[in-house]
Design an enzyme around this catalytic site. Structure first.
Site, PDB file in Angstrom:
ATOM      1  N   ASP A   7     -12.857 -10.351   2.530  1.00  0.00           N
ATOM      2  CA  ASP A   7     -12.057 -10.059   3.723  1.00  0.00           C
ATOM      3  C   ASP A   7     -12.644  -8.906   4.526  1.00  0.00           C
ATOM      4  OD1 ASP A   7     -10.224 -12.047   3.455  1.00  0.00           O
ATOM      5  OD2 ASP A   7      -8.527 -10.783   2.911  1.00  0.00           O
ATOM      6  N   ASP A  15       0.891  -8.598  -7.407  1.00  0.00           N
ATOM      7  CA  ASP A  15       0.668  -8.863  -8.827  1.00  0.00           C
ATOM      8  C   ASP A  15       1.967  -8.778  -9.622  1.00  0.00           C
ATOM      9  OD1 ASP A  15       0.888  -6.156  -8.347  1.00  0.00           O
ATOM     10  OD2 ASP A  15      -1.119  -5.656  -9.058  1.00  0.00           O
TER      11      ASP A  15
END
Length: 549
Positions: free
Chosen positions: A151, A304
């Site tokens: 990214d 997460d």
């Protein structure tokens, strides 16, 4: 004339004394009727939170010690683990012929298909390390896919990462370089997009490594068997190891905190509840567990933990394996560490806000598990801990020296923090000499964690602010033939000054000086030490940095 002047001075002194007495009397009334009750309420609220915290710490410490040290409830005893065996009897992960079987022999089909994801963002300092380590994993080459999710917004860095991937592809490594048109969802968005590619549909498991993580070559051979032989396990989490922990005092303190996190929090969660928060990297997921939980979501900055909680509510079990360690880098600048802690704390508190009702209403898990998630995992550890530390030790105790009507129980002010410190020291015996610095540093960081926790709970406009943790590459920059970074420019001195820390330091200095001169509680030694800690960090004397210009 002189006599008249003397009488005027005496009259003025008497008037001033009278005014001073009136102000003191007025303050005494306000203090007793308004300030003291509020402060005393804050004291008892902090006492209640202190009891919650010390009981939680004691519980986790006891479980981790008894389960692992005394009962030897190691992962291999609790769950089935056998090396992956080929049809002809070859064993993956051995030496000689067995290793040949693991690296692409005729029986490679016995090995499940594994996807290795490496999300990165402008990781010029460390991208080669993670890609190289992933490409060196021992696994049949036709049963593994390395996926680099870049990214990066810097075109030069993107070119370097793509070139590195092409170099490994020429060595017959199945590596994919993937980019996106935007950074929507940040890391969660990148991982989700990576799983949407057609070639990933053949993968049974996915290992995730941040750009500064370097797994050993046998990482998959040690972790995948837990998932293969135990169909209820959805995640295997391994321990982080820090290659730059000795760079400065701040990294040593970080190592203490994270070692405690893995040895106590993750170990106890795995042993007692088969649940803990996924650390976002150095773990292997079962793809079906990710899909059943609803995939990656970008609603918070702790994607997460979000996935882990949702997967747990679906009945999946998690396993922490502390004997498997993955090298990584700690943030060595104070600025980077502040951003990291804000993201982790704010995201966790915000996830609590978003999922509390969902957890409470879930009919697929027991009441015991709901209680563990809502009370222990979220409320005590993610809300109470950051708020209590700063509010009690940096606000209430110092202010109490100016309000003699307020009393603080010795057991809450001395015994409980001492007990928590001792329990931490037991699991970090090699760092006992750093405990005083750890206490003072953690109290300073508690200011940022409390603000982050309140931001997440109240869901203010900066709740989903994502700042990637800066990687400096401390452990490799001296070994490179060609430096990865251009020479660093001197830092503007103003950028190293942190006003919030200095404001708290001033407040603490006032309280300590009042206690030294006028007070009777004798807390000034502790308050002065804490003030100096805020001053040191307020002027940027923490971590590594370039010289001021």
């Amino acid at each position: 004339m002189e006599g008249q002047w003397g009488r005027w001075r005496l009259a003025a002194a008497a008037a001033a004394s009278s005014s001073g007495d009136q102000i003191a009397a007025a303050w005494a009334v306000v203090r007793a009727r308004a300030v003291a009750p509020v402060l005393q309420f804050a004291v008892w609220a902090c006492m209640a939170m202190s009891v919650m915290l010390v009981l939680e710490v004691a519980y986790m410490s006891l479980v981790s010690l008894v389960a692992v040290k005394l009962l030897r409830r190691v992962p291999e005893r609790r769950y089935k683990w056998e090396p992956i065996t080929t049809g002809s009897g070859g064993v993956g992960g051995g030496d000689g012929e067995d290793e040949e079987a693991a690296t692409g022999g005729r029986e490679a089909a016995a090995f499940p298909m594994v996807l290795v994801q490496i999300p990165m963002y402008n990781e010029k300092e460390v991208y080669k390390l993670s890609i190289g380590a992933a490409c060196a994993l021992t696994w049949p080459p036709d049963r593994i896919i390395i996926q680099v999710l870049d990214d990066s917004t810097d075109p030069a860095i993107k070119d370097l990462v793509e070139l590195e991937c092409k170099d490994w592809a020429r060595k017959e490594i199945n590596i994919k370089y993937e980019i996106r048109d935007n950074r929507k969802g940040y890391k969660a968005g990148a991982l989700k997009k990576g799983m949407e590619h057609i070639y990933t549909q053949q993968c049974d498991f996915v290992a995730i490594f941040d750009a500064d993580f370097q797994p050993e070559s046998d990482f998959l051979l040690k972790t995948i068997p837990f998932l293969v032989h135990n169909p209820k396990i959805g995640l295997v989490q391994t321990r982080w190891e820090f290659v730059n922990y000795d760079v400065c005092l701040m990294t040593r303190i970080q190592k203490m905190s994270l070692d405690y996190h893995f040895k106590v929090e993750q170990e106890s969660g795995s042993s007692m509840h088969s649940f803990f928060g996924f650390n976002g990297t150095a773990g292997v997921w079962r793809v079906s567990a990710i899909n059943e939980a609803g995939g990656w979501k970008d609603r918070t900055t702790v994607e997460d933990m979000d996935l882990a909680v949702r997967a747990s509510l679906k009945g999946w079990q998690f396993l922490y394996v502390g004997d498997i360690r993955v090298k990584s880098e700690l943030p060595s600048t104070f600025k980077a560490y502040r951003h990291q802690q804000h993201r982790w704390t704010c995201g966790a508190a915000n996830l609590f806000r978003k999922m509390a009702t969902e957890i409470a209403k879930n009919k697929g898990v027991s009441v015991w598990k709901k209680l563990h998630l809502l009370y222990s995992f979220f409320f005590v550890r993610r809300v109470v801990a950051p708020i209590l530390t700063f509010l009690f030790y940096c606000v209430v105790i110092p202010l109490s020296v100016m309000v003699p009507e307020v009393s603080i129980p010795v057991w809450g002010m001395v015994y409980i923090p001492t007990a928590i410190t001792i329990m931490n020291a037991i699991r970090n015996p090699g760092s006992i000499h750093l405990m005083p610095f750890w206490i003072l540093f953690e109290n300073v960081m508690a200011m940022h964690r409390m603000r982050a926790a309140l931001t997440g709970l109240l869901e203010t406009m900066n709740v989903n602010q994502w700042v990637v943790t800066e990687k400096v590459g401390d452990h490799v920059k001296d070994k490179l033939e060609v430096p990865l970074l251009e020479p660093l420019k001197p830092t503007d001195c103003v950028e190293r000054i942190y006003i919030p820390e200095l404001m708290v330091a001033f407040y603490l200095l006032v309280c300590a000086s009042y206690d030294l001169v006028l007070g009777a509680k004798h807390y000034y030694l502790y308050i002065y030490l804490q003030a100096f800690a805020f001053i040191a960090l307020g002027f940027g004397f923490a971590g590594t940095s370039t010289p001021c210009s």
